[in-house]
Write an enzyme that holds these catalytic residues in place. Sequence first.
Site, mmCIF file in Angstrom:
data_model
loop_
_atom_site.group_PDB
_atom_site.id
_atom_site.type_symbol
_atom_site.label_atom_id
_atom_site.label_comp_id
_atom_site.label_asym_id
_atom_site.label_seq_id
_atom_site.Cartn_x
_atom_site.Cartn_y
_atom_site.Cartn_z
ATOM 1 N N LYS A 164 38.145 51.390 -4.761
ATOM 2 C CA LYS A 164 38.112 52.398 -5.825
ATOM 3 C C LYS A 164 39.540 52.603 -6.277
ATOM 4 C CE LYS A 164 36.158 55.197 -8.489
ATOM 5 N NZ LYS A 164 34.863 55.109 -9.152
ATOM 6 N N SER A 234 36.243 49.307 -8.687
ATOM 7 C CA SER A 234 35.764 50.272 -9.684
ATOM 8 C C SER A 234 36.892 51.240 -9.989
ATOM 9 C CB SER A 234 34.577 51.076 -9.141
ATOM 10 O OG SER A 234 33.469 50.250 -8.928
#
Lengths: 371, 371, 371, 371
Positions: A164, A234
């Site tokens: 992330k 992401s």
Amino acid sequence: MPECLVFRVRTRHPADVSGLDALIASGAVAPEEIVAVFGKTEGNGCVNDFTRPLAVMALEAALGARLGLSPAEVGARVALVMSGGTEGGLSPHLLILARREGPAGEARAAERRALAVGTAFTDDFAPEEIGRMAQVRATASAVERALAAAGLEDIADVHFVQVKCPLLTSARIREATARGRNVATHDTYASMGLSRGASALGIGLALGEIDESALDDDVIGVRSDLYSGRASASAGIELMRNEVIVLGNAPGWSGPLRIAHRVMRDGIDLPAIQEALADLGFPVAGQLAPEEASRVVALLAKAEPSGNGLIRGHRHIMNDDSDINATRHARALVGGVAAAAIGRTDLFVSGGAEHQGPDGGGPVAVIAAAG
Amino acid sequence: MPECLVFRVRTRHPADVSGLDALIASGAVAPEEIVAVFGKTEGNGCVNDFTRPLAVMALEAALGARLGLSPAEVGARVALVMSGGTEGGLSPHLLILARREGPAGEARAAERRALAVGTAFTDDFAPEEIGRMAQVRATASAVERALAAAGLEDIADVHFVQVKCPLLTSARIREATARGRNVATHDTYASMGLSRGASALGIGLALGEIDESALDDDVIGVRSDLYSGRASASAGIELMRNEVIVLGNAPGWSGPLRIAHRVMRDGIDLPAIQEALADLGFPVAGQLAPEEASRVVALLAKAEPSGNGLIRGHRHIMNDDSDINATRHARALVGGVAAAAIGRTDLFVSGGAEHQGPDGGGPVAVIAAAG
Amino acid sequence: MPECLVFRVRTRHPADVSGLDALIASGAVAPEEIVAVFGKTEGNGCVNDFTRPLAVMALEAALGARLGLSPAEVGARVALVMSGGTEGGLSPHLLILARREGPAGEARAAERRALAVGTAFTDDFAPEEIGRMAQVRATASAVERALAAAGLEDIADVHFVQVKCPLLTSARIREATARGRNVATHDTYASMGLSRGASALGIGLALGEIDESALDDDVIGVRSDLYSGRASASAGIELMRNEVIVLGNAPGWSGPLRIAHRVMRDGIDLPAIQEALADLGFPVAGQLAPEEASRVVALLAKAEPSGNGLIRGHRHIMNDDSDINATRHARALVGGVAAAAIGRTDLFVSGGAEHQGPDGGGPVAVIAAAG
Amino acid sequence: MPECLVFRVRTRHPADVSGLDALIASGAVAPEEIVAVFGKTEGNGCVNDFTRPLAVMALEAALGARLGLSPAEVGARVALVMSGGTEGGLSPHLLILARREGPAGEARAAERRALAVGTAFTDDFAPEEIGRMAQVRATASAVERALAAAGLEDIADVHFVQVKCPLLTSARIREATARGRNVATHDTYASMGLSRGASALGIGLALGEIDESALDDDVIGVRSDLYSGRASASAGIELMRNEVIVLGNAPGWSGPLRIAHRVMRDGIDLPAIQEALADLGFPVAGQLAPEEASRVVALLAKAEPSGNGLIRGHRHIMNDDSDINATRHARALVGGVAAAAIGRTDLFVSGGAEHQGPDGGGPVAVIAAAG
């Protein structure tokens, strides 16, 4: 011996933690065992997707109440990877990853491997570091720490590395500019791709898939031939550091779960998914029957529009559509292909696969219980 | 003996007729043989999708120049069915349907069937007739004329009925209101669904799938249990009448093409597609190999979000998304599932399946050359 | 003495030429007098806005039928500047610009000036020239030819220069790449800004607002301090050359129309609009009364989000919105401010003001009949 | 004597409470004085706008920490009215409304009036009550309680009534259906309009603007001639009850703030805004100068597309745009018009004005300090 547990719970909206609460209340998992939460939330998955921070805020509050920690302390301990975008038929859900320490004296054959998980975090990045070599190197270092935490000594046992990572906003760009620093891009949407790309190159570096001598700031987002086949990144507005979760099959871990992966060469590569399923012992002929599908705990995939505007020679319109962002189209497509294979829609398909698999393709991993 | 020819040509943009021109120039088809053109264009497939009239204008100009006809005369002769929306990986393309009269004296066994096509048109509708029984009945009548034109005497031989139908715009609503008439809805987007629904009920009526006694204005768009398993309707701003094309396998037709169909029970019903492929003699285990896929001339499918917000029990977000219309999500999903089966993205997946298959599902048809 | 006529006609949809037809049928203008058509069409104004080519196709067909010319011949003679995007309350419409030769022997005082128009076109650009100095220089040269055609010898008399310019698509990028050329950007949406920016710099060069020594490929889209206060550029998919229309008040022209302009310093600069109105003799206190507004033939303005994300110190979200493109927000905003001034919504507000006025601002011009 | 304080603070993102924290830390307001927070957040303002619950969650956490209350207890005490949508140039911000009890013995002339605030809440609604008479009546009753709390005995002194109301989601519809109840609509986006409309009719009922005999379920959302000129309703996913805040100039209140309002007859009614400003003593000629604008504490307005698709006879495209919802266009337009008047963009323009002013128009109120 530790065991990696994976639970899949539905959400009714991005702040819905009732499934997590019920899971803990049932005794299936203890809150202190939870090391990571992957979430698919229903925003646009792009710059202004506030479903991700909403889910994070709700999860931090719920876990904090159970653990007696502040939200910030929860965030420092548990990797919360929210991936926005459930286009097409994808279903919002959470994957709860937990590490449970096994009973002492349980002996297993050395060659026996089971699903293993490890996490690590970088420090917060300055805006001007996002999408550049500083992010690549810090990510590689964090991946190495996460592998060590998981006991994944053989790189061949690593099947999926989720990161992330942050993005640039207008405010962050202004802040860096005010300090006299220039940022990698002034286009906030483009910054998501650069951040994902730098993170993926860092994974590839740590896994030995990419040679460090090939890397510099200028190749990030440009050299699509440089990629990791096990990286998934992401980008989100809700953090400024990289959070790393590695998944593999490691010796010294117990439990019924195993993971396998393949690289999808394009967005319609059903055979790649079926090969990963075959690795896990599934019969492969069309869609999994419901009783087989119930063994599949999670499917994790990356989706991306091909840069040349083609899929197997036919034009797609993802890159020319100014109404719907290209990554939204790509998630919908790969979600459809994956649902065709599994017969279910609560699949973790994440968009933007820069340096994560070949141009237009991306990695796919399946976690399943032994048959 | 007539033969129904089907050609698939790529488009580079909605007004691109170079593929059609090249096809005619090659001698593969004569312009006067063309009875219908199905097109997937890259607009939003909703109210303000002007890629459909752009494509129609370009096709009418191109065919008119070849046939010595005005654009209006071409439109009166050839059914031009533009379906907007190539979300996910779908690829814009045209399907050219032609009827070629065969050489006299060619004798075939009576039981031999081949792909057959027939077309018919209703008169223009008044705005207040759209989405109501007037449209249902006129459509049923046109379907019967199209079946007769195709020589499709046995309803079991009919596999796909495509209708292009109109929608309401603010201007059309104002015009009707000025005449003292009320329209079925003041929501222009909703009017597309009512028009498709009324058209599909008309098809179901003509095919004997629905009993006329069950129908009135109030069931249109409401009674999802009333449906045709072979109906496909697309609404567009560029016409005010219904245009009907029936496809089936009829005795008395020649050529290598055959059609088969199934009803997808939901958006991820890969098995339904594979069963239709099996009917046409394809081996079914995962994705078609390229040499097999090359026999598939066209896949025609309808996509729709389920009204209850679920796919096999899992929540989808199509109906709650105010950024992307639900039909756009549904096309992307079904396009992904169909591409998983065929291994190609130039597939005619059309959105909005009201009364076209069960709620959340829809018909799928495949046209292929004999193996 | 020539006269520049300007007619404003409504459209019911992008292909609606009924207003133009009625205008010609009424005898108000002869088709051969028409030199340019500015159109606001209702697409997204971005890469995949096909309302622009649709309007062009319809206009070329309508004018071609009147003039006995092919569509291509119409396009070579009349500058068709379609600007997509009627966000907020903006109303789709056409502005028909015509040049009428006046009766011989009509003597006017030399100092008397009236609205004048001139047009010129560049050659088609190669994809790799778009957004680069080749486009800057070719535009500057075309502006000079257009000024000469209008008899605008004093640069101070020039109030608005409109350019229609091309953009890159995935297909065009592929074509250039296949020839071994690199393009200015691979982001098709970004190519619109570079093309507009290069065009505006060309205008500024021709009008003496920018020094050629300050220009090179690298400043295009970057140095926001370099701008023209009279430039307006719109990018569209439907052409590969630049089309230039200059408007000013020139001696030797007759008729009641005059033009004035100001530079809006930001998107809410109502005073700038009111100053331009004051130049034309309008009383300025709030919104124009209907009888005053009827003298306003056209308002032409450019809209752009400020790069720093602020309007007078307050955050706007245009640049961080991944659902609606920033230029769409900007057009809606400036359209609201302009409608507040004029009391009408059929205003030609065009998006993307790179190098057209200061960052976040843009030129505004008003054409009105003498009071 | 009580005083109503209004503070305007900027937000950097929907969860940003740093401005509120700074305000409290400065001593300008005590947390227990806060009775309501109005927020403009940057979501789509439609069904899936999760910026509203995110802001509510952050505000409840921040205020709860200061007040020693749980989030739910804060929500029960303070009306948190988040309005999504900052299209065009609108700037996200919070308006903090506080009631401060004044020192005893402070005598004022009875005729002196100052800004007054009162709040009240309904009970939670069942899904089947939303958009129906149950919601109308409960809202009217809550308005009466809020008026009493504010000491607003003369209806002529009431200038603005804000309601936050719920909407239907697919899940809520399923829940009601499972109990055998039918809901007002199955279209979740449409449910927002019905909920706002029912709330506005309840306000009009309480203010005597609408006669109860004219009301039943069938007129809600249909009879646009029935409206309140002082109602403002926003629908959000984050609550199931109606929250009411009334604002007026009441005797018995102290402080420098006053409120005025007008009804905008359409989206470009600049004169209506200027008349409200004139009521508060502002000179009205074009845009307020910065020193004047600094006296304006808040502008509150409703925006709506006209149902007939026209603004002063010219077509707008809001209702036919399937890419951007009509309320988003309308907010951008009215935001531009209001910014033209005030010279600032942090204005509370809220979308969807069903029964709130005439079709296509809506109320506008200005709160300012005495000059």
